[in-house]
Write a protein that holds these residues in place. Structure first.
Motif, PDB file in Angstrom:
ATOM      1  N   GLY A 299     -11.177   2.287  -4.680  1.00  0.00           N
ATOM      2  CA  GLY A 299     -10.076   1.877  -3.557  1.00  0.00           C
ATOM      3  C   GLY A 299     -11.788   0.943  -3.114  1.00  0.00           C
ATOM      4  O   GLY A 299     -11.857  -0.684  -2.858  1.00  0.00           O
TER       5      GLY A 299
ATOM      6  N   ILE B 202       1.028  -1.089  -0.195  1.00  0.00           N
ATOM      7  CA  ILE B 202       0.033  -0.120   0.164  1.00  0.00           C
ATOM      8  C   ILE B 202       0.987   1.186   0.658  1.00  0.00           C
ATOM      9  O   ILE B 202       0.300   2.128  -0.674  1.00  0.00           O
TER      10      ILE B 202
ATOM     11  N   GLY C  79      -7.618  -2.917  -3.214  1.00  0.00           N
ATOM     12  CA  GLY C  79      -8.436  -1.419  -3.033  1.00  0.00           C
ATOM     13  C   GLY C  79      -7.793  -0.460  -2.917  1.00  0.00           C
ATOM     14  O   GLY C  79      -7.759   0.853  -4.542  1.00  0.00           O
ATOM     15  N   ALA C  80      -6.494  -0.560  -2.835  1.00  0.00           N
ATOM     16  CA  ALA C  80      -5.503   0.524  -2.696  1.00  0.00           C
ATOM     17  C   ALA C  80      -4.803   0.640  -4.284  1.00  0.00           C
ATOM     18  O   ALA C  80      -4.541   1.418  -5.105  1.00  0.00           O
ATOM     19  N   LEU C  81      -4.474  -0.605  -4.781  1.00  0.00           N
ATOM     20  CA  LEU C  81      -3.808  -1.051  -6.227  1.00  0.00           C
ATOM     21  C   LEU C  81      -4.704  -0.222  -7.563  1.00  0.00           C
ATOM     22  O   LEU C  81      -4.649   0.749  -7.764  1.00  0.00           O
TER      23      LEU C  81
ATOM     24  N   VAL D 107      -4.912  -4.134   0.341  1.00  0.00           N
ATOM     25  CA  VAL D 107      -3.791  -4.065  -0.820  1.00  0.00           C
ATOM     26  C   VAL D 107      -4.546  -3.985  -2.431  1.00  0.00           C
ATOM     27  O   VAL D 107      -4.663  -2.700  -2.712  1.00  0.00           O
TER      28      VAL D 107
ATOM     29  N   THR E  22     -12.266  -3.104  -2.553  1.00  0.00           N
ATOM     30  CA  THR E  22     -12.236  -3.912  -1.532  1.00  0.00           C
ATOM     31  C   THR E  22     -13.010  -5.086  -0.364  1.00  0.00           C
ATOM     32  O   THR E  22     -13.682  -5.771  -0.688  1.00  0.00           O
TER      33      THR E  22
ATOM     34  N   GLY F 280      -7.254   1.866  -6.923  1.00  0.00           N
ATOM     35  CA  GLY F 280      -7.674   3.147  -6.384  1.00  0.00           C
ATOM     36  C   GLY F 280      -6.266   3.911  -7.118  1.00  0.00           C
ATOM     37  O   GLY F 280      -6.402   4.947  -8.290  1.00  0.00           O
TER      38      GLY F 280
ATOM     39  N   ALA G  83     -10.734   7.718  -6.810  1.00  0.00           N
ATOM     40  CA  ALA G  83     -10.334   6.588  -7.276  1.00  0.00           C
ATOM     41  C   ALA G  83      -9.947   6.016  -5.863  1.00  0.00           C
ATOM     42  O   ALA G  83     -10.126   4.834  -5.772  1.00  0.00           O
TER      43      ALA G  83
END
Lengths: 764, 115
Positions: free
Chosen positions: A686, A603, B10-12, B8, A690, B14, A682
């Motif tokens: 995310g 991250i 989600g972060a990728l 992780v 998730t 975004g 964005a």
């Protein structure tokens, strides 16, 4: 039946070919198809006349329960005989009308295809089959109205007719599905025996309204009537055939066909009688002020269709009998008048206004005779079949005084139109410079047969009533009726009303110039009419389409990404909102420290990649993300993935680093505001992704396909590494595809590198 | 465990999409790289994590003693990794040539460089 129908469709396809090979008498050659149908129908007349019906069917798509089913009873026989019979005459007429015109073959193709579709509508027994043919008639009608495609008015009229009827068709489809659901069958012949169940069904009103919208759009009922007069842009054979005697009656046919299933209720009577009467009067009154031949006829057609719906709405056995008689009478005189009108316009060099025509009786004696016969029949003069129809009609509506009044007013308008189109062009003084001669033989046959028919039917009205009208009326009424038609029923109250109508009509005819002037004065009102509303809606739809295309299709990649991503997030969000949020927090497995550490590192590296202002730093942090991925793969039992990832990531970093010194320095292209919005988007993505992953984990198939691979990998493929076995054995073709992609990418990259933009360099 | 991977991923996603929405072409390519990492990890996680035993049969054994990790997503991802490399490499070369030809790395300015 299916064979004869197919013959008609084949004839349509062959028409242009036949015309090209031997252009003489094409119409006469092709009329074999409708003739076969017509003769077959006549041979079935005695059987159907005794109340029997003929059903033929074979399965089409078994799994969906679709069948190609046809059904012939009194009602379909009446319609099919009219369609094929008049079709024969129209084909002959077309031959004369398009003589020497290279487009004749094309026109014949369209009109025969239309005829076949129309026969399909009245003969089909499966609701969906009816719908398919129904839509085919809309489509062929579009081709015919827009036949003079160089003319913008014809194109607009064609589009209008199609939009209105096809939109109505969609409503009809909805109604048909509900109807089939309510009746428990798709077969019309069975549906009409279950009237009681259907009228008690909870969807009855919806079915009725949807079917009515479908039928009303097709049969040009108020407020959808406007497309029919506009459709007069079609060549005359098409107007005479589609827009007077056949297609527009499809709606009436469908309502009559479904009368046993949907009729006999207050809603039925209310909707049909109201709309029918309004259309009947509106059409009649609007016809008064017209001066263009075909428009005069078009408005009375609207009116006549209204009358048919009205008679059907009342739904007593007398009105249904009157309906059947009127359908027959109307088809005969209207087709004749259209054909004569077309002939007059054709032979006078395109003159369409009644007021500019006159004194043609010497030049066109046969047309004159036919027109008089049909015009008088239309007006309801004795001893024509129109008179018989009018008598039956007045008799049928006698118990409803307001309908009698409506009949008198409408009837008067018919007299006026009958005179204006049947007499006016031929009598009086010939205007200066109007030259005409008689139409060719092929264009004469149709009017002669049908015109004489108006007279002959009246004298043969006993047998006609017994053989044609009685089976049709019985089918509509769903009970056996006895029909006795008389040309002379004695001097009674119905005759008085009939005579009053005639007198009023002649009075109106003398006042015609006044009506025409009034109509011209009222013309500004048209911008509040349904036609204007249609135009407004069409324009608004086009404007909306243009606006939203401009908004969505900007041609900029970023906008496409934004639109796609925001829509996806909205959909995912909506799904979670409906499910009440993510529920499975407590089922999550515990977190091991090494995963947490490397996950956190990933991250962090992702943010570093995004935030970095230096090229090298972002490439390096992208590398960190990749190597962490490889580590995560080893944690979860995927050594092959880890190795591949490691190799590929190294290659990627090397590649990017190699290209690095060719690359420009980063600079921010977009404003701070845009970047903030994008950051919010964005972040939303995310969160959505998730949640999506977590939710996906709860959905596991009971027996994953992987178990098969695990079990058979060694047994069948003799490989111990299951992942490898899948790649090179079970799914070898996928791997071949992958290798191909790699090869193409490599070739492309090589080609690009070798490409030297010489020209540009030379210019610089 | 899954929750870490989910975050992780989600972060990728975004980060990748944010970079793809930039005007700079090289950022677009890097964003594409992040996004494909995210997609691979998504397939991997969504298939269900079943411990750390690799789906490789031990020498001499004919059956798995413990249920190993799911081999199918692994096979899919293996293909995906290779293909995403091909795409990145091709995109990079395409970008380099474009940059050399039209002289800008800004997609908006490229609109005006039609020749």
């Amino acid at each position: 039946m299916p064979i004869l129908l197919s013959i008609c469709f084949i004839a349509a396809v062959l028409a242009p070919l036949v015309h090209r090979l031997c252009p003489k008498y094409t119409g006469a050659k092709l009329l074999a198809a409708p003739l076969a149908m017509f003769v077959w129908l006549l041979t079935k007349l005695p059987e159907v006349g005794h109340g029997h019906s003929i059903t033929q069917s074979f399965p089409w798509v078994r799994k969906l329960g679709l069948e190609v089913a046809f059904h012939l009873d009194g009602l379909s026989l009446l319609f099919a005989a009219l369609i094929s019979g008049i079709g024969i005459l129209i084909l002959l007429y077309t031959q004369g009308y398009f003589k020497g015109d290279p487009r004749q073959g094309r026109f014949l193709m369209f009109i025969i295809a239309f005829m076949a579709s129309m026969l399909g509508v009245v003969l089909a027994d499966h609701l969906l089959l009816v719908f398919i043919f129904w839509e085919l008639t809309s489509f062929t009608s579009y081709l015919l109205i827009g036949f003079n495609h160089e003319n913008p008015a014809a194109r607009n009229a064609a589009l209008q007719a199609m939009l209105v009827t096809v939109l109505g068709g969609l409503f009809l489809l909805g109604g048909m599905i509900l109807l089939a659901d309510a009746a428990g069958t798709w077969r019309l012949s069975e549906i009409i025996t279950r009237g009681h169940e259907i009228t008690q069904h909870k969807h009855y009103l919806a079915i009725l309204i949807l079917v009515c919208i479908g039928a009303f759009t097709k049969s040009a009922q108020f407020p959808f009537h406007f497309w029919l007069p506009n459709a007069m842009q079609a060549p005359t054979p098409a107007s005479a055939y589609l827009h007077s005697s056949t297609m527009v009656k499809a709606g009436v046919y469908l309502l009559a066909r479904l009368h046993p299933a949907l009729g006999h209720t207050e809603e039925w009577t209310l909707i049909l009688t109201t709309i029918g009467t309004v259309t009947f009067l509106l059409g009649a009154i609007m016809a008064l002020g017209q001066h263009v031949l075909k428009r005069l006829l078009a408005y009375t057609t609207v009116s006549a269709l209204g009358a048919m719906v009205m008679l059907l709405g009342v739904g007593t056995k007398y009105t249904i009998q009157a309906l059947s008689v009127f359908i027959l009478a109307h088809a005969f005189y209207k087709a004749t008048l259209f054909m004569v009108a077309g002939g007059v316009t054709h032979e006078t060099g395109g003159e369409t206004s009644v007021d500019q025509l006159g004194g043609l009786r010497k030049a066109m004696p046969i047309s004159f005779a036919c027109a008089v016969l049909a015009g008088l029949s239309m007006g309801g003069f004795p001893p024509f079949f129109g008179f018989v129809a009018k008598e039956t009609w007045i008799h049928a509506v006698w118990d409803f005084p307001y309908l009698v009044v409506a009949t008198v007013i409408g009837g008067a308008a018919y007299v006026l139109v009958g005179f204006s189109t049947g007499l006016k062009p031929f009598i009086g003084k010939k205007p200066e410079g109007l030259h005409a001669h008689e139409v060719p033989l092929s264009m004469r046959i149709g009017p002669i047969v049908l015109g004489l028919g108006c007279l002959a039917l009246a004298f043969a009205c006993g047998p006609i009533g017994h053989h044609f009208v009685q089976p049709a009326a019985s089918a509509v009424y769903a009970k056996d009726l006895e029909v006795h038609l008389h040309l002379w029923a004695g001097f009674n109250k119905y005759l008085v009303v009939s005579l009053v109508t005639l007198a009023l009509g002649i009075g109106c005819y003398l006042l015609r110039p006044f009506f025409v002037k009034t109509a011209a004065a009222l013309k500004p009102l048209a911008k509040f009419g349904p036609d204007a509303i249609y135009q407004f809606k069409l324009d608004a739809t086009l404007r909306f389409a243009a606006w939203h295309t401009k908004k969505l299709q900007t041609g900029i990649l970023r906008d496409y990404i934004r639109v796609t991503v925001v829509s996806a997030v909205a959909l995912i969000g909506a799904a979670f909102w409906r499910a009440g949020g993510y529920q499975g927090w407590e089922n999550l497995s515990p977190i091991s420290p090494r995963v947490a550490i490397f996950g956190g590192l990933m991250i962090f590296a992702t943010f570093a990649t995004v935030r970095s202002k230096s090229r090298l730093r972002s490439i390096l942090s992208l590398g960190v993300v990749g190597f962490c991925m490889a580590l995560l793969f080893t944690f979860f039992g995927a050594p092959d993935l880890a190795m591949t990832q490691l190799v590929i990531e190294t290659l990627t970093v090397i590649l990017l680093a190699l290209a690095f010194h060719h690359l420009p320095v980063f600079r921010h292209g977009s404003s701070k505001r845009t970047r903030t919005i994008d950051a919010v988007i964005a972040a939303a993505v995310g969160v959505a992704v998730t949640l999506l992953v977590l939710a996906a984990l709860d959905v596991q198939t009971p027996t994953p396909v992987s178990d098969y691979y695990l079990e058979h990998s060694y047994k069948e493929a003799h490989g111990r590494n299951v992942v490898n076995v899948i790649l090179v054995d079970f799914r070898a073709l996928d791997t071949l595809g992958e290798i191909t992609v790699l090869a193409i990418a490599a070739l492309g990259a090589y080609a690009l590198l070798k490409l030297r933009p010489k020209k540009e360099e030379a210019e610089k | 465990m899954e929750v870490v991977l989910a975050i992780v991923i989600g972060a990728l996603y975004g980060g990748g999409l944010y970079l793809m929405m930039r005007r700079n072409l090289i950022q677009l390519i890097i964003g594409l790289g992040l996004l494909s990492h995210g997609a691979n990890l998504l397939i991997f996680t969504a298939g269900g994590l079943r411990g750390d035993v690799a789906p490789i049969l031990a020498e001499g054994a004919t059956k798995f003693a413990v249920t190993p990790a799911d081999p199918l997503p692994q096979a899919l991802i293996l293909t995906a990794i290779v293909i995403s490399f091909a795409v990145t490499a091709f995109a990079l070369v395409l970008f380099l040539r474009t940059y050399q030809t039209v002289g800008t790395d800004d997609v908006d300015e490229m609109k005006e460089t039609d020749t």
